[in-house]
Design an enzyme around this catalytic site. Structure first.
Site, PDB file in Angstrom:
ATOM      1  N   ILE A   8      24.608  45.439   8.442  1.00  0.00           N
ATOM      2  CA  ILE A   8      25.875  44.780   8.775  1.00  0.00           C
ATOM      3  C   ILE A   8      25.999  44.682  10.285  1.00  0.00           C
ATOM      4  O   ILE A   8      26.317  45.652  10.971  1.00  0.00           O
ATOM      5  CB  ILE A   8      27.095  45.528   8.201  1.00  0.00           C
ATOM      6  CG1 ILE A   8      26.859  45.959   6.752  1.00  0.00           C
ATOM      7  CG2 ILE A   8      28.330  44.637   8.294  1.00  0.00           C
ATOM      8  CD1 ILE A   8      28.047  46.685   6.131  1.00  0.00           C
ATOM      9  N   ASP A 108      21.727  49.991  14.204  1.00  0.00           N
ATOM     10  CA  ASP A 108      20.746  48.901  14.071  1.00  0.00           C
ATOM     11  C   ASP A 108      19.608  49.053  15.081  1.00  0.00           C
ATOM     12  O   ASP A 108      18.447  48.784  14.785  1.00  0.00           O
ATOM     13  CB  ASP A 108      21.426  47.526  14.189  1.00  0.00           C
ATOM     14  CG  ASP A 108      22.228  47.326  15.469  1.00  0.00           C
ATOM     15  OD1 ASP A 108      22.505  48.303  16.199  1.00  0.00           O
ATOM     16  OD2 ASP A 108      22.597  46.159  15.745  1.00  0.00           O
TER      17      ASP A 108
END
Ligand SMILES: Nc1ncnc2c1ncn2[C@@H]1O[C@H](COP(=O)(O)OP(=O)(O)O)[C@@H](O)[C@H]1O
Ligand SMILES: CC(C)(COP(=O)(O)O)[C@@H](O)C(=O)NCCC(=O)O
Ligand SMILES: [K+]
Length: 257
Positions: A8, A108
């Protein structure tokens, strides 16, 4: 052991379903949704998928986005999943985390570095490594040949740069232009400026890392807008579209064997 990987970011949710939770597992299905469309997943792209047995994700878009994904997972009939989300730690999967506060590193970035290092070692090479992710923001992260994350840059992505210039000036509302060495109109000047700002940051990090390690780094690039950067890069690099998923597969195998 069907496995669902979720990334996400600040613009889009990317997901991929694999046959197993290990690197190289067969990809069964994948997709991406803008964050405002997360509520479509259960009735849309996920309907009809085989039930995943495990799920690992990384999220940098905040707690609300994560909760909305949990709601979609709960709506899936026959899915009996315990969602797990990556929290960057001091060391994982052969990479050590040099951030002042390791858990404050973007998940991430951590996952991408683990995926990138795994990829490099698969090639039989252990060199310094730069991981570039061109998403909403751009990150340029440096690891030495031993897998020590030394630190990295965060700069605005193409979209944010343009919106900042449009919002902060009177005369910069123009269509997207072309990347040129010597831009001669406003559109080209803005498009080229953004692209070379990113390419220049990568070049500078390349120099820092080469000097620090005394060896030529490898460079791996990923992210939704990575392809836009390709013609403007100054060093050899490899574009890996699934870098985050590759990293999640490496981590999943370490977690669940
Ligand atoms: N098909 C696409 N859909 C959405 N964004 C895209 C697409 N192709 C390129 N982009 C660009 O990529 C950026 C988003 O990349 P992405 O990797 O999804 O970001 P994030 O991980 O931050 O959500 C946007 O700024 C956009 O300009
Ligand atoms: C730098 C980022 C905003 C990049 O996000 P993205 O472009 O992938 O949406 C994200 O990794 C983040 O929020 N990081 C936390 C701060 C840090 O890494 O220092
Ligand atoms: K991202």
């Amino acid at each position: 052991m069907t496995f669902l990987a979720i990334d996400i970011g600040n613009t889009r949710l990317k997901w991929a379903m694999y046959e197993d939770h290990r690197p190289g597992a067969a990809l069964l299905a994948h997709g991406a949704e803008f964050l405002e469309h997360i509520e479509r997943l259960a009735e849309g792209a996920w309907a009809g998928l085989p039930a995943p047995e495990r799920m690992l994700g990384c999220v940098v878009a905040g707690e609300t986005a994560r909760r909305r994904v949990h709601e979609q997972i709960e709506l899936m009939l026959g899915w009996n999943l315990e969602p797990q989300w990556v929290v960057p730690s001091i060391a994982e999967a052969g990479v050590t985390n040099g951030y002042d506060h390791p858990s404050r590193l973007g998940a991430d970035r951590w996952v991408a570095m683990i995926g990138a290092r795994h990829h490099m070692l698969q090639l039989g090479d252990a060199r310094p490594l730069i991981t570039v992710m061109v998403g909403t923001a751009v990150t340029v992260d440096a690891m030495d040949a031993q897998g020590r994350f030394l630190g990295g840059l965060i700069i605005p992505g193409h979209g944010i740069m343009l919106r900042a210039l449009e919002g902060g000036t009177a005369g910069l509302h123009v269509p997207t232009g072309e990347v040129r060495c010597f831009p001669k109109n406003t559109s080209d000047a803005l498009t080229s400026g953004g692209t070379y700002a990113i390419a220049g940051a990568v070049e500078r990090m390349y120099q820092h890392l080469a000097e620090h390690c005394g060896a030529e780094p490898m460079c791996i690039m990923a992210g939704g807008a990575g392809w836009k950067m390709s013609p403007s890069m100054t060093r050899p690099f490899e574009l890996i579209n699934n870098l985050i998923f590759d990293g999640l597969l490496v981590m999943a195998e370490k977690r669940w064997g």
